[in-house]
Design an enzyme around this catalytic site. Sequence first.
Site, short mmCIF file in Angstrom:
data_model
loop_
_atom_site.label_atom_id
_atom_site.label_comp_id
_atom_site.label_asym_id
_atom_site.label_seq_id
_atom_site.Cartn_x
_atom_site.Cartn_y
_atom_site.Cartn_z
N TYR A 1 23.10 -49.67 31.36
CA TYR A 1 24.39 -50.40 31.42
C TYR A 1 23.76 -52.38 31.16
CZ TYR A 1 27.75 -52.44 33.67
OH TYR A 1 29.45 -52.94 34.73
N ASP B 1 16.91 -56.60 28.33
CA ASP B 1 18.52 -56.51 29.62
C ASP B 1 17.51 -57.19 31.46
OD1 ASP B 1 20.96 -55.31 30.83
OD2 ASP B 1 19.92 -57.19 31.57
N LYS C 1 21.48 -61.48 39.13
CA LYS C 1 20.34 -60.51 40.34
C LYS C 1 19.83 -61.54 41.31
CE LYS C 1 21.84 -55.86 39.20
NZ LYS C 1 23.18 -55.45 40.25
#
Length: 432
Positions: free
Chosen positions: A145, A240, A268
């Site tokens: 994702y 990623d 994050k």
Amino acid sequence: MIQAPISNELFLRAQNSIPGGVNSPVRAFRAVGGNPRFMVSAKGPYMEDEDGNRYIDLINSWGPMILGHAPALVEKAVLEAIPHSLSFGAPTRKEIEIAELIVSMVPSIEKVRMVNSGTEATMSAIRVARGYTGRDKIIKFEGCYHGHGDSFLISAGSGAITLGVPDSPGVTKGTANDTLTVPYNNLQTVETLVAANKGQVAAIILEPVAGNMGLVTPEAGFLQGLRDLCDKEGIVLIFDEVMTGFRLAPGGAQQLYGVTPDMSTLGKIIGGGMPVGAYGGKKELMDYVAPAGPVYQAGTLSGNPIAMSAGMAMLTYLHDHPEVYTQLENTTLKMVAGMQQNMQQLGFRYTINCVGSMFSIFFTEQPVCDFDTAKTSDTALFGRYFNGMLQRGIYLAPSQYETLFVSTVISDELVEKYLQANLEALQEAHNL
Ligand code: KE4
């Protein structure tokens, strides 16, 4: 029995004004049943909900809270920044300082652009890759994702060269045609796909450690194989690291596994809990980004001074204290060993994948190395287990296909509490 009447009432009310009652789908608990808990405060290893229930948190805001919730050093940095304005919309010294720190920490990054989310980071990174190579197609991996950008909401289509198909209404067939999907850990299929699309692939993007199908680690040679393929074919390799960046090592998974991509995306932890994303890479690529180059990308609150203060405090601490990664891994290994003992005692042989301070328990006895094997998990059983843990004050990710994150404030005492709850919830979930 933990009761949550106020959360239940708030959830009903929320659905009148917010789609599904939440601002991000996974928070709605649809994959596990029951109603989400509405939180009011969090400190260290704990979160407290509207009904006064306290939970040991193993999601940690989906990764950012590596030092536990509301670490004093981040709070202090934010409080010191607030009196000087919440936003300028003009360049600041802080943005240079955090950029220089990121360049010093992340092997692939020579220049970096701050954005406001992981999604913005990945969308921008593939745009740069397409602009730089003049090619249209990207290759992503099933189960990975990369945020909700159109090019990523593509699932594997049928057909020989696994043409993508939209995974969400609103994503056009044209977009889907430019996203090719392959199984994770399957280098040969990537090679076949690249050969079938010779000279058309701008980028290969992946989570170097996958956390969005549950935790799946790269098999030996997989990352290096992709590196070699991209070098040979002139394809931009994008890691990623929104989840793994600053989580698995100061330099993320690329430092841990010793494979350096051409570009990296971050999120994050980078914001210390504030909304921050970033993308960066070789100067040659990043100098294609406006206003240095022709690839356009912008953002009103990019580099926001409060967010930069929070991120700078977090990253500086992690840079100065690399020993936390050994501590995090040791705590995680204790939890995994304890879970394996519990399962042995109960006669279960479910799969647990872990690396550093990330782990997932899959309710399948198969090894889990890609999305297809992850999907052999019994998600109904996971739902019962999740709710059993929630009832015992342990807050897990509300989906089988997510990863848990250990923070530095998970003490031995809390590990024991976690393991006792794990034993009881496993028994209860199997109606033992
Ligand atoms: P955001 O746009 O949510 O900041 O980042 C998107 C993203 C990009 N890349 C990776 C590897 C990610 O894990 C994410 C976001 N992760 C999810 C958790 N699976 C965020 C939680 C949510 O969607 O609410």
